[in-house]
Structure formats: C-alpha cells, structure tokens
Write a protein that holds these residues in place. Structure first.
Motif, PDB file in Angstrom:
ATOM      1  N   GLU A   1      -2.978   4.820   2.567  1.00 29.95           N
ATOM      2  CA  GLU A   1      -4.040   3.952   2.056  1.00 29.95           C
ATOM      3  C   GLU A   1      -4.395   2.904   3.106  1.00 29.95           C
ATOM      4  O   GLU A   1      -3.544   2.439   3.837  1.00 29.95           O
ATOM      5  CB  GLU A   1      -3.598   3.224   0.787  1.00 29.95           C
ATOM      6  N   GLY A   2      -5.641   2.512   3.112  1.00 28.33           N
ATOM      7  CA  GLY A   2      -6.086   1.407   3.954  1.00 28.33           C
ATOM      8  C   GLY A   2      -6.103   1.709   5.392  1.00 28.33           C
ATOM      9  O   GLY A   2      -5.638   1.475   6.331  1.00 28.33           O
TER      10      GLY A   2
ATOM     11  N   HIS B   1       0.823  -1.198   0.000  1.00 25.46           N
ATOM     12  CA  HIS B   1       0.000   0.000   0.000  1.00 25.46           C
ATOM     13  C   HIS B   1       0.860   1.252   0.000  1.00 25.46           C
ATOM     14  O   HIS B   1       1.950   1.261   0.554  1.00 25.46           O
ATOM     15  CB  HIS B   1      -0.898   0.050   1.252  1.00 25.46           C
TER      16      HIS B   1
END
Length: 51
Positions: free
Chosen positions: A50-51, A46
């Motif tokens: 992100e995430g 990632h």
C-alpha cells in the motif's frame, strides 16, 4: 479487567493505571461486549504494497 471485576470504580482504575477515563471506559465496554479478543489492539500502519 481484573480491577473492574473486583469492584473498583472507573476513577480508581484511572488513577491506578494512569490511563484516561475514556480509554478505561471504552476498554471495559469492549470487554463486556466481546471478552479479551474484543480489546486486542488494531493493526497499525500500512499493509505491504500500500502507498
């Protein structure tokens, strides 16, 4: 790529490298299309944030 340019067959390269046939064939195809930059590995994981 040196092995392929020295007229070794794909199966010989597979045996020497221990890589699979599809990996060797795809790498040769990418190299013929775009040279060394074309076979640079893609970024993994990632991106930050992100995430």
């Amino acid at each position: 790529m040196h092995l392929h340019k020295s007229d070794l067959g794909i199966m010989q390269i597979v045996e020497l490298s221990g890589l699979s046939y599809p990996t060797v064939r795809n790498t040769i195809k990418l190299f013929e299309a775009g040279g060394w930059p074309a076979i640079k590995p893609a970024a993994r994981g990632h991106q930050h944030g992100e995430g």
